[in-house]
Design a protein around this motif. Structure first.
Motif, PDB file in Angstrom:
ATOM      1  N   VAL A  96       0.876  -1.174   0.000  1.00  0.00           N
ATOM      2  CA  VAL A  96       0.000   0.000   0.000  1.00  0.00           C
ATOM      3  C   VAL A  96       0.914   1.224   0.000  1.00  0.00           C
ATOM      4  O   VAL A  96       2.013   1.186   0.568  1.00  0.00           O
ATOM      5  CB  VAL A  96      -0.939   0.023   1.228  1.00  0.00           C
ATOM      6  N   VAL A  97       0.474   2.301  -0.638  1.00  0.00           N
ATOM      7  CA  VAL A  97       1.268   3.533  -0.710  1.00  0.00           C
ATOM      8  C   VAL A  97       0.680   4.570   0.249  1.00  0.00           C
ATOM      9  O   VAL A  97      -0.545   4.701   0.356  1.00  0.00           O
ATOM     10  CB  VAL A  97       1.282   4.099  -2.149  1.00  0.00           C
ATOM     11  N   MET A  98       1.565   5.279   0.950  1.00  0.00           N
ATOM     12  CA  MET A  98       1.150   6.407   1.785  1.00  0.00           C
ATOM     13  C   MET A  98       1.898   7.644   1.306  1.00  0.00           C
ATOM     14  O   MET A  98       3.086   7.576   0.998  1.00  0.00           O
ATOM     15  CB  MET A  98       1.461   6.145   3.260  1.00  0.00           C
ATOM     16  N   VAL A  99       1.209   8.777   1.251  1.00  0.00           N
ATOM     17  CA  VAL A  99       1.859  10.000   0.781  1.00  0.00           C
ATOM     18  C   VAL A  99       1.411  11.174   1.636  1.00  0.00           C
ATOM     19  O   VAL A  99       0.262  11.263   2.047  1.00  0.00           O
ATOM     20  CB  VAL A  99       1.540  10.262  -0.713  1.00  0.00           C
ATOM     21  N   GLY A 100       2.353  12.075   1.923  1.00  0.00           N
ATOM     22  CA  GLY A 100       1.996  13.270   2.690  1.00  0.00           C
ATOM     23  C   GLY A 100       3.190  13.936   3.316  1.00  0.00           C
ATOM     24  O   GLY A 100       4.200  13.287   3.595  1.00  0.00           O
ATOM     25  N   GLY A 101       3.042  15.247   3.535  1.00  0.00           N
ATOM     26  CA  GLY A 101       4.136  16.024   4.097  1.00  0.00           C
ATOM     27  C   GLY A 101       3.971  16.365   5.559  1.00  0.00           C
ATOM     28  O   GLY A 101       4.748  17.139   6.116  1.00  0.00           O
ATOM     29  N   SER A 102       2.939  15.796   6.220  1.00  0.00           N
ATOM     30  CA  SER A 102       2.712  16.075   7.639  1.00  0.00           C
ATOM     31  C   SER A 102       3.479  15.047   8.469  1.00  0.00           C
ATOM     32  O   SER A 102       3.001  13.934   8.698  1.00  0.00           O
ATOM     33  CB  SER A 102       1.209  16.019   7.958  1.00  0.00           C
ATOM     34  N   GLY A 103       4.663  15.424   8.916  1.00  0.00           N
ATOM     35  CA  GLY A 103       5.566  14.485   9.579  1.00  0.00           C
ATOM     36  C   GLY A 103       4.953  13.762  10.760  1.00  0.00           C
ATOM     37  O   GLY A 103       5.158  12.553  10.942  1.00  0.00           O
ATOM     38  N   LEU A 104       4.191  14.475  11.579  1.00  0.00           N
ATOM     39  CA  LEU A 104       3.577  13.869  12.755  1.00  0.00           C
ATOM     40  C   LEU A 104       2.606  12.758  12.358  1.00  0.00           C
ATOM     41  O   LEU A 104       2.545  11.706  12.989  1.00  0.00           O
ATOM     42  CB  LEU A 104       2.847  14.949  13.565  1.00  0.00           C
ATOM     43  N   TYR A 105       1.855  12.984  11.280  1.00  0.00           N
ATOM     44  CA  TYR A 105       0.859  12.012  10.837  1.00  0.00           C
ATOM     45  C   TYR A 105       1.531  10.806  10.172  1.00  0.00           C
ATOM     46  O   TYR A 105       1.091   9.673  10.350  1.00  0.00           O
ATOM     47  CB  TYR A 105      -0.129  12.692   9.883  1.00  0.00           C
ATOM     48  N   VAL A 106       2.587  11.056   9.411  1.00  0.00           N
ATOM     49  CA  VAL A 106       3.351   9.961   8.819  1.00  0.00           C
ATOM     50  C   VAL A 106       3.954   9.083   9.918  1.00  0.00           C
ATOM     51  O   VAL A 106       3.846   7.847   9.887  1.00  0.00           O
ATOM     52  CB  VAL A 106       4.462  10.509   7.897  1.00  0.00           C
ATOM     53  N   ASP A 107       4.569   9.719  10.905  1.00  0.00           N
ATOM     54  CA  ASP A 107       5.190   8.963  11.994  1.00  0.00           C
ATOM     55  C   ASP A 107       4.159   8.190  12.811  1.00  0.00           C
ATOM     56  O   ASP A 107       4.454   7.108  13.328  1.00  0.00           O
ATOM     57  CB  ASP A 107       5.972   9.908  12.912  1.00  0.00           C
ATOM     58  N   ALA A 108       2.960   8.746  12.950  1.00  0.00           N
ATOM     59  CA  ALA A 108       1.916   8.056  13.712  1.00  0.00           C
ATOM     60  C   ALA A 108       1.577   6.710  13.086  1.00  0.00           C
ATOM     61  O   ALA A 108       1.325   5.727  13.794  1.00  0.00           O
ATOM     62  CB  ALA A 108       0.666   8.925  13.789  1.00  0.00           C
ATOM     63  N   ILE A 109       1.573   6.661  11.759  1.00  0.00           N
ATOM     64  CA  ILE A 109       1.277   5.396  11.068  1.00  0.00           C
ATOM     65  C   ILE A 109       2.476   4.460  11.111  1.00  0.00           C
ATOM     66  O   ILE A 109       2.342   3.257  11.350  1.00  0.00           O
ATOM     67  CB  ILE A 109       0.858   5.662   9.609  1.00  0.00           C
ATOM     68  N   LYS A 110       3.661   4.989  10.874  1.00  0.00           N
ATOM     69  CA  LYS A 110       4.857   4.147  10.858  1.00  0.00           C
ATOM     70  C   LYS A 110       5.180   3.583  12.241  1.00  0.00           C
ATOM     71  O   LYS A 110       5.496   2.410  12.389  1.00  0.00           O
ATOM     72  CB  LYS A 110       6.061   4.960  10.357  1.00  0.00           C
ATOM     73  N   ASN A 111       5.101   4.443  13.252  1.00  0.00           N
ATOM     74  CA  ASN A 111       5.653   4.085  14.557  1.00  0.00           C
ATOM     75  C   ASN A 111       4.666   4.101  15.712  1.00  0.00           C
ATOM     76  O   ASN A 111       4.983   3.651  16.799  1.00  0.00           O
ATOM     77  CB  ASN A 111       6.805   5.034  14.918  1.00  0.00           C
ATOM     78  N   GLY A 112       3.489   4.657  15.499  1.00  0.00           N
ATOM     79  CA  GLY A 112       2.541   4.814  16.606  1.00  0.00           C
ATOM     80  C   GLY A 112       2.739   6.137  17.315  1.00  0.00           C
ATOM     81  O   GLY A 112       3.772   6.786  17.172  1.00  0.00           O
ATOM     82  N   LEU A 113       1.733   6.530  18.082  1.00  0.00           N
ATOM     83  CA  LEU A 113       1.785   7.805  18.787  1.00  0.00           C
ATOM     84  C   LEU A 113       2.455   7.661  20.141  1.00  0.00           C
ATOM     85  O   LEU A 113       2.597   6.563  20.678  1.00  0.00           O
ATOM     86  CB  LEU A 113       0.367   8.350  18.983  1.00  0.00           C
ATOM     87  N   ASP A 114       2.844   8.795  20.674  1.00  0.00           N
ATOM     88  CA  ASP A 114       3.482   8.830  21.985  1.00  0.00           C
ATOM     89  C   ASP A 114       2.442   9.012  23.086  1.00  0.00           C
ATOM     90  O   ASP A 114       1.373   9.575  22.861  1.00  0.00           O
ATOM     91  CB  ASP A 114       4.488   9.983  22.037  1.00  0.00           C
ATOM     92  N   ASN A 115       2.772   8.515  24.263  1.00  0.00           N
ATOM     93  CA  ASN A 115       1.879   8.653  25.413  1.00  0.00           C
ATOM     94  C   ASN A 115       2.288   9.865  26.240  1.00  0.00           C
ATOM     95  O   ASN A 115       3.386   9.912  26.788  1.00  0.00           O
ATOM     96  CB  ASN A 115       1.935   7.387  26.284  1.00  0.00           C
ATOM     97  N   PHE A 116       1.397  10.834  26.308  1.00  0.00           N
ATOM     98  CA  PHE A 116       1.684  12.044  27.068  1.00  0.00           C
ATOM     99  C   PHE A 116       0.955  12.009  28.407  1.00  0.00           C
ATOM    100  O   PHE A 116      -0.125  11.427  28.524  1.00  0.00           O
ATOM    101  CB  PHE A 116       1.238  13.280  26.272  1.00  0.00           C
ATOM    102  N   PRO A 117       1.523  12.660  29.424  1.00  0.00           N
ATOM    103  CA  PRO A 117       0.866  12.690  30.731  1.00  0.00           C
ATOM    104  C   PRO A 117      -0.382  13.566  30.692  1.00  0.00           C
ATOM    105  O   PRO A 117      -0.481  14.476  29.860  1.00  0.00           O
ATOM    106  CB  PRO A 117       1.940  13.306  31.635  1.00  0.00           C
ATOM    107  N   PRO A 118      -1.352  13.308  31.577  1.00  0.00           N
ATOM    108  CA  PRO A 118      -2.519  14.201  31.649  1.00  0.00           C
ATOM    109  C   PRO A 118      -2.088  15.600  32.094  1.00  0.00           C
ATOM    110  O   PRO A 118      -1.238  15.743  32.976  1.00  0.00           O
ATOM    111  CB  PRO A 118      -3.418  13.531  32.695  1.00  0.00           C
ATOM    112  N   ILE A 119      -2.656  16.626  31.471  1.00  0.00           N
ATOM    113  CA  ILE A 119      -2.290  18.010  31.765  1.00  0.00           C
ATOM    114  C   ILE A 119      -3.517  18.761  32.255  1.00  0.00           C
ATOM    115  O   ILE A 119      -4.614  18.606  31.705  1.00  0.00           O
ATOM    116  CB  ILE A 119      -1.729  18.716  30.509  1.00  0.00           C
ATOM    117  N   ASP A 120      -3.337  19.556  33.281  1.00  0.00           N
ATOM    118  CA  ASP A 120      -4.423  20.391  33.810  1.00  0.00           C
ATOM    119  C   ASP A 120      -4.956  21.299  32.698  1.00  0.00           C
ATOM    120  O   ASP A 120      -4.189  22.035  32.072  1.00  0.00           O
ATOM    121  CB  ASP A 120      -3.881  21.251  34.961  1.00  0.00           C
TER     122      ASP A 120
END
Length: 303
Positions: A96-120
């Protein structure tokens, strides 16, 4: 060896990613996932360089103009939906081909998202007030102090991204980038990344030409139709923000156009800074030989 491969086409804006992605998808008789976060919204076609109707008809595309600017749509939403779509496509396709210049979105598919702490929530509220009273420059300067690495990567003209990074920095007491290095989920596919590049002058010339083309295609009219909704997150982006300022009387039209070109060039520079930190990209010149690219992909597939 995993037989399923996602071929990710990346590069700075206006470099020709769509053309290459379609050519690769046609060669492998497969489909395209778009990871361009600006092209998700159906009200924003001209200013986001959505592929033409002919291009969209030539190969099945997913995640293009599937949302409205009035809907909240996060990178987490995209990751869940895109991974589900990939799982479906990989049932009868090896590529399957993926295309796009949004680095955060590309990385989310390749590697998964990061877990951030809850913020007030008060932290975000305070930052939003800072944006209103002191402007975006204040947020940029604060991020530069709290997380220089992310400052060098992020789209500095996107207040939504700045506020998200700052609230994590302030709420956790740690740099935003420190949460980007955690262990990620294992994907059921390999990713082969092809990056298109060119000399800086060529990239900048292509950007200037694209902006001129967008204006010919009706960018001014598109932005005018969205003016009353300009506070929405989806519209806090290059090409729209500058023309909203023109409609408010802050700029004349020539200045607004010059600002769009300048801010797009800056965005492209940040895209390249982000990408050049990645060690797994197969870089090709924008005047590439398509067969040579296919050879490189096949070497990776069989490597």
């Amino acid at each position: 060896m995993c037989k399923k491969n996602l071929i990710s086409i990346v590069g700075p804006t206006a470099i020709g990613k769509t053309t290459l992605a379609i050519a690769v998808a046609k060669h492998y008789h497969t489909e395209i996932i778009s990871a361009d976060s600006r092209q998700f919204y159906k009200e924003m076609a001209v200013g986001t360089a959505v592929p033409s109707s002919e291009e969209l008809a030539s190969v099945p595309h997913h995640f293009i103009q599937h949302k409205s600017i009035f809907e909240e749509y996060t990178v987490g939403d995209f990751e869940r939906e895109a991974i589900k779509k990939l799982e479906s496509l990989f049932q009868d396709k090896d590529i399957v081909v993926m295309v796009g210049g949004s680095g955060l979105y590309v990385d989310a598919i390749k590697n998964g998202l990061d877990n951030f702490p809850p913020i007030d929530p008060v932290v975000r509220e305070t930052l939003n007030n800072t944006l209103k009273t002191e402007g975006i420059l204040s947020l940029q300067e604060r991020l530069k102090i709290l997380d220089r690495d992310y400052y060098n990567q992020v789209d500095l003209n996107n207040p939504h991204r700045l506020i998200r990074a700052l609230e994590v920095c302030i709420g956790s007491g740690l740099p935003y980038t420190s949460f980007l290095k955690q262990k990620k989920p294992k994907r059921g596919f390999n990713t082969i990344t092809v990056g298109i590049t060119a000399e800086r002058k060529i990239i900048y010339d292509r950007i200037n030409q694209r902006v001129d083309m967008m204006l010919e295609q009706g960018l001014l009219e598109e932005v005018a139709s969205l003016e009353e909704n300009q506070a929405l997150n989806a519209l806090q982006t290059v090409g729209y923000r500058e023309l909203f300022s023109y409609f408010k009387g802050d700029f004349d039209l020539d200045t607004a156009i010059a600002e769009i070109k300048k801010n797009t060039r800056r965005f492209a520079k940040r895209q390249l800074t982000w990408l050049r930190k990645k060690e797994d990209i197969l870089w090709v010149d924008y005047e590439y030989n398509f067969n040579e690219i296919l050879e490189k992909i096949e070497q990776k597939r069989n490597g």
